[in-house]
Design a protein around this motif. Structure first.
Motif: not given
Ligand SMILES: Cc1cc2nc3c(=O)[nH]c(=O)nc-3n(C[C@H](O)[C@H](O)[C@H](O)COP(=O)(O)OP(=O)(O)OC[C@H]3O[C@@H](n4cnc5c(N)ncnc54)[C@H](O)[C@@H]3O)c2cc1C
Length: 322
Positions: A193, A195-196, A221-222, A263
């Motif tokens: 996962r 971060a955008r 969100d990701d 993440i």
């Protein structure tokens, strides 16, 4: 009128979708689950609508089409965590449009001169993508608002529950092995996962190698990056080279993926079967099954829930969801 009493086992995407569909159809439904939605395999999924590793199959197609339509409707409610995203799928062999092309909106062949020479062609389309945490919570809230009850309980055998309900539906995913299905196995999946980031947008998939599916899924969100498909491996250790390999492969689909801020790295286990078991039990006429969706639990969810309703003979309320 007496309403049918139903017990749905499992609170992953299959159990929640089935329970909502039955509650919408007017049943009094209780979910019994050993783990809540946040602890399920479903919570780890990239949760993009896509027929991963799937050979052409008409039943699969009907269920995937039904799910696509329902999730498109849910995408209009911001609270659902479902959004429509452009997906580019890359193919190493040019066999024309994918076999499931009729399900997806705005499908077009991509003319991309910058595309890696290892790909013969690519298609772009719009598909629903779910932020798993938000979506599973949304389904659970909808279920509770419809009068459903949730019971935290591990079940050893579903058959005795038929004394408590008119219908029992087993949606225990890989947990169904405990009920005697030796045809069920696991395929381990490693996903990252991140971060955008503006450098990576939309979704990108190359699943032409079934052992090394590569995907980037931009969610609310990701960004989820994958992945692996390791049959029967159960180790939950993730080595640094595996993370680097996923990033490297993803970078081959969308430049910039390598530089994303990771993440976390997670392991999930797909519940594999030659076909999902969506059927009446062989011994108990009021017991039904809905499990074994492999890499397509989200893609098939509403279509399978609809088929469960049909098998039980419970009439759909025609809300457009079930
Ligand atoms: C990393 C990863 C990425 C994926 N990405 C995608 C994707 O992008 N798109 C897609 O369509 N699919 C994807 N999948 C596949 C999808 O996640 C699965 O097919 C789906 O989650 C299976 O859902 P389920 O509800 O059947 O099972 P689960 O999510 O495993 O839920 C099972 C439920 O049953 C309960 N249970 C089990 N045993 C018992 C028992 N004895 N008594 C009571 N309760 C019990 C559990 O506690 C749980 O609540 C992915 C899978 C993985 C691992």
């Amino acid at each position: 009128m007496t309403r049918d009493r139903a017990i749905v086992l499992g609170a992953g995407v299959s159990g929640l979708t089935t329970a909502v569909a039955m509650a919408l159809a007017g049943c009094r439904v209780a979910i019994y689950a050993a783990e809540g939605p946040a602890q399920t395999t479903s919570s780890l999924a990239a949760a993009i609508w896509h027929p991963f590793y799937q050979a052409p199959d008409l039943v699969y197609l009907a269920r995937a089409r039904h799910t696509y339509a329902t999730m498109c409707r849910l995408a209009s409610d911001a609270a659902s965590g479902v959004i429509m995203k452009p997906l580019t799928e890359y193919f190493r062999r040019d066999a024309g449009e994918p076999w499931w092309a009729e399900c997806a909106a705005n499908l077009e062949r991509v003319q991309d001169p910058g595309m890696s020479p290892r790909f013969a062609c690519a298609y772009r389309m719009d598909v629903p993508v779910a932020d798993t945490g938000t979506y599973l919570r949304y389904l659970m809230n909808m279920f509770l608002e419809l009068g459903g009850t949730y019971v935290h309980r591990c079940v050893d055998d579903p058959a005795p529950l038929l004394d408590e309900a008119d219908v029992v539906v087993n949606c225990c995913g890989y947990g169904s092995r405990r009920f005697g299905d030796d045809a069920l196995s696991l395929s381990r999946a490693i996903v990252l996962r991140a971060a955008r980031d503006d450098t990576v947008s939309g979704c990108h998939i190359d699943d032409s190698d079934p052992a090394l599916p590569t995907y980037i899924v931009e969610r609310v969100d990701d960004i989820v990056l994958g992945g692996t498909a390791d049959p029967d491996l159960t180790s939950t250790v993730i080595a640094e080279p595996q993370i680097r390999d996923i990033l490297h492969r993803c970078n081959g689909l969308c430049e910039g993926a390598c530089a994303l801020r990771v993440i976390d790295a997670r392991i999930g286990f797909r519940p594999i079967r030659d076909k999902p078991r969506v059927a009446r039990d062989d011994k108990h006429a009021r017991l039904f099954h809905n499990y074994g969706h492999g890499g397509g639990g989200f893609t098939l969810s509403w279509g399978c829930a609809h088929d469960v309703l049909r098998l039980t003979g419970i009439e759909s309320a025609g809300t457009g969801l079930e």
